[in-house]
Design a protein around this motif. Structure first.
Motif, short mmCIF file in Angstrom:
data_model
loop_
_atom_site.label_atom_id
_atom_site.label_comp_id
_atom_site.label_asym_id
_atom_site.label_seq_id
_atom_site.Cartn_x
_atom_site.Cartn_y
_atom_site.Cartn_z
N THR A 152 0.82 -1.22 0.00
CA THR A 152 0.00 0.00 0.00
C THR A 152 0.85 1.27 0.00
OG1 THR A 152 -0.16 0.05 2.40
CG2 THR A 152 -1.93 -1.07 1.23
N ILE A 172 1.79 5.86 -4.36
CA ILE A 172 0.58 6.51 -4.85
C ILE A 172 -0.49 5.46 -5.14
CG2 ILE A 172 -0.38 7.83 -6.77
CD1 ILE A 172 2.37 9.26 -6.86
N ASP A 173 -1.69 5.67 -4.58
CA ASP A 173 -2.79 4.73 -4.79
C ASP A 173 -3.13 4.69 -6.28
OD1 ASP A 173 -5.06 3.20 -4.62
OD2 ASP A 173 -6.33 4.89 -4.05
N LEU A 174 -3.17 3.48 -6.83
CA LEU A 174 -3.39 3.35 -8.28
C LEU A 174 -4.79 3.82 -8.68
CD1 LEU A 174 -1.72 -0.06 -9.11
CD2 LEU A 174 -0.72 2.18 -8.89
N GLN A 175 -5.74 3.76 -7.76
CA GLN A 175 -7.11 4.08 -8.11
C GLN A 175 -7.42 5.57 -7.93
OE1 GLN A 175 -8.54 1.29 -9.12
NE2 GLN A 175 -10.66 1.81 -9.48
N SER A 176 -7.01 6.15 -6.80
CA SER A 176 -7.42 7.53 -6.51
C SER A 176 -6.27 8.53 -6.59
CB SER A 176 -8.02 7.60 -5.11
OG SER A 176 -7.01 7.38 -4.16
N SER A 177 -5.07 8.06 -6.85
CA SER A 177 -3.84 8.85 -6.87
C SER A 177 -3.55 9.61 -5.59
CB SER A 177 -3.77 9.77 -8.11
OG SER A 177 -4.80 10.71 -8.12
N SER A 178 -4.10 9.14 -4.45
CA SER A 178 -3.66 9.70 -3.17
C SER A 178 -2.31 9.11 -2.81
CB SER A 178 -4.62 9.28 -2.04
OG SER A 178 -5.93 9.64 -2.34
N ALA A 179 -1.47 9.93 -2.19
CA ALA A 179 -0.18 9.42 -1.73
C ALA A 179 -0.41 8.73 -0.39
CB ALA A 179 0.82 10.54 -1.59
N ARG A 180 0.05 7.47 -0.29
CA ARG A 180 -0.15 6.75 0.97
C ARG A 180 1.20 6.40 1.58
NH1 ARG A 180 -4.90 2.48 -0.46
NH2 ARG A 180 -3.29 1.55 -1.74
N MET A 235 7.12 7.49 -3.50
CA MET A 235 5.86 7.74 -4.19
C MET A 235 5.52 6.69 -5.21
SD MET A 235 5.22 11.70 -4.65
CE MET A 235 5.43 12.85 -3.30
N ASP A 236 6.51 6.17 -5.93
CA ASP A 236 6.17 5.14 -6.92
C ASP A 236 6.22 3.75 -6.29
OD1 ASP A 236 8.91 5.43 -6.70
OD2 ASP A 236 9.30 4.71 -8.72
N GLU A 261 -6.16 -5.22 -4.23
CA GLU A 261 -6.92 -4.04 -3.84
C GLU A 261 -7.60 -3.40 -5.04
OE1 GLU A 261 -4.66 -0.92 -2.04
OE2 GLU A 261 -6.45 0.28 -1.66
N ARG A 315 -11.71 -2.99 -5.63
CA ARG A 315 -12.35 -1.67 -5.77
C ARG A 315 -13.02 -1.51 -7.12
NH1 ARG A 315 -7.72 2.10 -3.33
NH2 ARG A 315 -9.02 3.76 -4.12
N GLN A 316 -12.39 -2.03 -8.18
CA GLN A 316 -13.02 -1.96 -9.50
C GLN A 316 -14.30 -2.78 -9.53
OE1 GLN A 316 -9.81 -3.31 -11.97
NE2 GLN A 316 -9.03 -1.25 -12.30
#
Lengths: 158, 330, 501
Positions: free
Chosen positions: C181, C184-192, C201-202, C448, C452-453
């Motif tokens: 996790t 960067i979240d692949l779905q929402s581009s939030s940085a986690r 980040m990547d 994940e 989500r999809q």
């Protein structure tokens, strides 16, 4: 050789306890994840929160069972000695030195020092033998990575 | 006498400074080592096609002497790839592509990367926005049934697009919904990592409509496996898409064209920007590029660094208004 | 028959000009690259790819095929001999391969690796040749919900591997998922969990985890061995060939492994790591002596190694027909295809028949070349064991450090490798299994994203995981994995009576 009493006795508990700490820190930062305005149903926090909770529950479970197990039998099983700990910690330290030094004195010099010191400390042989091996090994690495694979390894000469 | 000497010295200094200044302005820095193009999406999508096209023409036309590699880093609507090249700030051997997603990501408030953190070098093309459906789908299999579903049963639509919520493809579909008077927030959607994955999901019937670049689905359209129901262009585009009507023909007032370009990591110097700007300016005039653009259904539209920066600034405001109007942004 | 004429076309291509020579070169260099710890087929191909740039497309792809199989075999060699798998799919080979080598049967372990690779590779390729086109349609049935259940099934099935405390296995697996996790979240581009660090980040590179968890910790364990003098004598070399009994035990494992590998390989994203884990779990389940697994059971090497090579062929099907790479290595092959200006897709087989069938034929040839090349070389590989432990350890450490830098030319990765190395060492000292953690890292983001999809498509309706037929089937299989053994044992007890009572 004396055994490393404290850590050996409590390594299970220390591990489980650090698991709890990791879970709590992870959960804390899960809450600070930014959620964008347009988002799917679960959002970016769902997975971290779920994982953090599972991790927390099982860490606590592990801690409890470790304590119980120790209470049942106070036997020490981990055959750790000072020498082992020092040599592993020593090589880990040497690797950290490698990581810190490579940027400043370049790949070639760092690797030479790394291999040489490692071989000397592991009492592989005399200084000269270690030096020869160090030069040989690093030369092969240079050949493979820099010349053959073209990896731009750090150098002092920019 | 003394003052004369001083004056000469001063003049000399001025000349030297002038020359240096001129040189700074004129001399382009050249990249050393392998050029690495990091694609902000998975294989098969529009970014992927563009980046690989750039690589092919850079190499085949000998625009750069270096070896050029490409690598996919999908995720976060491009943010993962941009973060990856921004690990090498000031290193001109790293390149990536950009699209309006770079603005919407930041407008929607989650992405840690803004276009100002990167160095946009040039705008290269804009896409033909296509609304693809599966001809075998019972609900939506043509432009007519798409419009009908939009009006009557928007909750039954399964929209899929690449590669971030609220990005240009979301806007592309939202604009269509808006044009027929439907709230985009009623339409279930799913985000995929690349146009290639969207295409597969549409082929498998997991989604029933997608707003996507025509170049990504053109072959499938030609083979009859997917149907490009309509396009948001001014006129019919010809070629493989000659039989595809525009929304205007179908009585929907909608045109939309996402732009695409190339960027480098943050902190590139003026000389480094100049080098790439020159190379890409040359690239867009090469016959090989023009031929490729025709095949991939891109409209060539070159803008240099300064123009691109200005364009991004004004587009950011435009997208802000559009997103607000569509209800994707408060 | 159409298939035969296609293959004829392909083989003609392989034996044109220098192409045959390129297959041999590819297999040879692939083996050497694959042997470097932490460098698997994916990295190996990526590293050798630049050398093929100046070649013509078909020759380059043919050479890549050789490199691919060569690197996989090389990865098996380092797994067996020094317990440092080159990539995720070689992890399972190390579990039994290394103990067997420690028993002085390194020759037998490598022999079975070579034959398993050959058998798996051949059966997989036959499957690829026959089924490439028809299977395309089936692959399309997999939507996000199916992918999610597939991942769940993979995790449940592999968790049967865990030795000792299940709590420790789960903690290790969940920790791997937690690592996935980061970034960067692949779905929402939030940085986690990036704390503003651009290097995070990547996300954390999978290979960084592998190199740290396996190579560095292995080096530390070695250091312990030679400082405590518990394992001063180098590993005995022993007899090179396998015994008849060993062959009889492993021959069906080869076939089963190939079958599992090929089928799992078909599913985009599952790849060699899942295929090998399945094959291993299955062998252990049906084996009459499961207690030998993990201690040098020959089937435990044969099945995953065969599955690994068969999965390559399986993964090539969605890669060639849909442009969906099934694994890290096929992703790089896909990249290579595109570098040469070829777009995979339903039309590929019609548009570029020479190239596709040339590639498939070159894989057949590469397989033979590897077998012929490697069986006589087993003696040489095994002799690598005679290198003193100190030298071997320092080489592993230096390779891990250099290799992790070479991944992305990033010093941050070197630091992370050290962190994972120390963690891996601590885990191994406390009997935490490291394989579930690695699987967590590999499958995490896919798990994940597909969850989500799937929920976006079903509009937050969780029942899709029971009502969609393929989902229900996969769910049933997962449940069977958990409760199956207990139920079977109970049934047997009620029929035969409990032997203990």
């Amino acid at each position: 050789m004396r055994s490393v009493g404290f850590y050996a006795r409590f390594s299970g508990e220390i591990f489980a306890a650090s698991g709890i700490v990791i879970a709590v820190v992870y959960l804390y930062f899960s809450f600070s994840i930014k959620v964008p305005l347009v988002v799917d149903f679960l959002g970016p926090r769902f997975m971290p929160l779920t994982l953090g909770l599972i991790f927390l529950v099982f860490s606590i479970h592990l801690l409890v069972s470790e304590v119980r197990r120790k209470a049942a039998s106070a036997k020490l099983v981990v055959p750790m000695t000072f020498r082992t700990v020092y040599s592993v910690a020593g090589s880990a330290g040497l690797s950290v030195f490698y990581f810190l030094a490579i940027e400043h004195i370049g790949y070639l010099l760092t690797s030479l020092v790394f291999v040489f010191v490692f071989l000397v400390l592991s009492q592989y042989g005399g200084i000269v033998k270690c030096a020869i091996y160090a030069v040989g090994i690093v030369a092969i690495f240079q050949l493979i990575f820099r010349l053959l694979l073209g990896v731009p390894l750090p150098t002092i000469f920019v | 006498m003394f003052s004369n000497m001083l004056r000469t010295c001063f003049a000399g200094l001025l000349v030297i400074t002038g020359i240096t200044a001129l040189q700074i302005d004129a001399v382009a820095e050249e990249p050393k080592g392998t050029i690495k193009i990091i694609i902000p999406a998975g294989p098969g999508g529009a970014n992927d096609l563009l980046a690989r096209g750039i690589k092919d023409v850079l190499v085949s036309e000998k625009l750069v002497p270096n070896t050029v590699t490409v690598k996919n880093r999908p995720g976060g609507g491009g943010a993962v790839a941009w973060a990856a090249i921004n690990r090498h700030k000031g290193d001109m051997t790293y390149l990536s592509t950009f699209m309006p997603g770079i603005l919407t990501n930041d407008l929607l408030g989650a992405s840690p990367i803004k276009y100002t953190d990167m160095t946009p070098i040039a705008t290269l093309v804009f896409d033909n926005a296509c609304y693809a459906v599966n001809p075998k789908d019972p609900l939506i299999n043509s432009a007519k049934s798409l419009l009908k579903a939009l009006k009557n049963t928007p909750e039954k639509i399964r929209l899929g697009f690449a590669n971030a919520a609220g990005n240009h493809w979301h806007v592309a579909f939202a604009s269509l919904a808006d044009a027929v008077g439907v709230d985009i927030r009623k339409i279930p959607y799913t985000v995929f990592g690349s146009g290639g994955k969207v295409r597969t999901a549409l082929l498998g019937g997991h989604i029933n409509v997608s707003s996507i670049a025509f170049g990504v689905v053109s072959k499938f359209h030609e083979a009859g496996k997917l149907l490009c129901s309509a396009m948001a262009t001014e006129k019919r585009i010809g070629g493989r898409g000659a039989n595809v009507p525009t929304w205007k023909e179908l009585g929907v007032n909608l045109t939309y064209a996402p732009w695409r370009g190339v960027l480098g990591p943050g902190n590139l110097t003026a000389g480094q920007i100049k080098y790439w700007e020159d190379r890409f300016r040359q690239l867009t005039t090469k016959p090989a590029w023009i031929k490729l653009a025709k095949r991939k259904s891109w409209n060539i539209n070159f803008l240099g660094h300064k123009e691109t920066m200005a364009m991004l600034k004004s587009e950011r405001e435009l997208y802000k208004t559009t997103l607000k109007k569509l209800g994707l942004l408060k | 028959m159409e298939v035969l004429s296609n293959l004829q076309l392909g083989f003609a291509e392989v034996f044109t000009g220098y192409n045959f020579f390129f297959v041999i070169m590819g297999a040879f260099f692939g083996t050497w690259i694959g042997m470097l710890p932490g460098i698997g087929p994916a990295t190996g191909i990526a590293l050798l790819l630049p050398f093929t740039y100046d070649m013509d497309t078909t020759s380059a792809l043919i050479m890549l095929g050789g490199i691919y199989f060569g690197a996989m075999y090389g990865g098996a060699i380092s797994s067996v001999l020094i317990n440092t798998p080159g990539d995720a799919s070689a992890v399972m080979t190390a579990i039994d391969g290394n103990p067997l080598a420690r028993k002085g049967r390194a020759g037998a372990a490598l022999f079975i690796c070579a034959s398993a690779s050959f058998v798996g590779g051949m059966l997989g390729l036959i499957g690829l040749t026959l089924m490439a086109v028809p299977l395309t349609e089936f692959a399309l049935l997999f939507g996000p919900a199916e992918y999610f259940m597939m991942m769940v099934f993979a995790i449940v099935a592999t968790s049967t591997l865990i030795e000792g405390s299940p709590a420790k296995g789960i903690l290790s697996g969940v920790f791997g998922l937690m690592i996935s996790t980061i970034g960067i979240d692949l779905q929402s581009s939030s940085a986690r969990f990036t704390f503003g660090q651009p290097d995070l980040m990547d996300g954390i590179n999978l290979l960084v985890v592998i190199i740290g968890l396996f190579c560095i910790s292995e080096a530390f364990i070695n250091i312990e061995r030679f400082t405590t003098k518990t394992d001063q004598a180098p590993m005995p070399v022993g007899k090179l060939w396998i015994t008849k009994a060993e062959w009889l035990r492993s021959r069906w494992a080869l076939i089963r492994g190939a079958g599992i590998g090929f089928i799992v390989g078909l599913f985009p994203g599952a790849g060699g790591a899942v295929a090998t884990a399945f094959a291993y779990a299955m062998e252990k389940r049906i084996s009459p002596h499961p207690e030998e697994f993990g201690k040098g059971a020959i089937e435990g090497i044969a099945a995953p190694e065969s599955a690994n090579n068969a999965s390559v062929s399986g993964a090539l099907i969605p890669m060639l027909t849909l442009g969906i790479p099934g694994s890290a290595s096929t992703a790089i092959m896909l990249g290579a295809l595109m570098i040469y200006g070829i777009e995979p897709g339903p039309q590929l087989f019609q548009e570029h028949p020479k190239l596709v069938w040339g590639l498939i034929s070159s894989l057949f040839v590469g397989n033979f070349v590897l077998l012929i090349l490697n069986i006589p070389l087993i003696g040489l590989w095994v002799r690598l064991l005679k290198i003193p432990t100190e030298i071997l350890t320092v080489i592993i450490l230096l390779l891990a450090l250099t290799g992790s830098y070479a991944l992305q030319n990033s010093l941050a990765d070197v630091g992370l490798v050290l962190v994972f190395g120390v963690l891996g060492y601590a885990m191994r000292k406390n009997d935490f299994p490291t394989v579930p953690m690695l699987l967590g890292v590999i499958l995490g983001s896919m798990l994940e994203q597909s969850l989500r999809q799937a929920l976006m498509l079903s509009v937050n309706d969780w029942t899709i995981f029971f009502t969609r037929p393929l989902c229900a089937g996969l769910l049933g299989l997962s449940v069977l994995c958990i409760f199956g053994p207990t139920i079977i044992a109970k049934l047997r007890r009620s029929v035969v009576g409990d032997p203990k009572v």
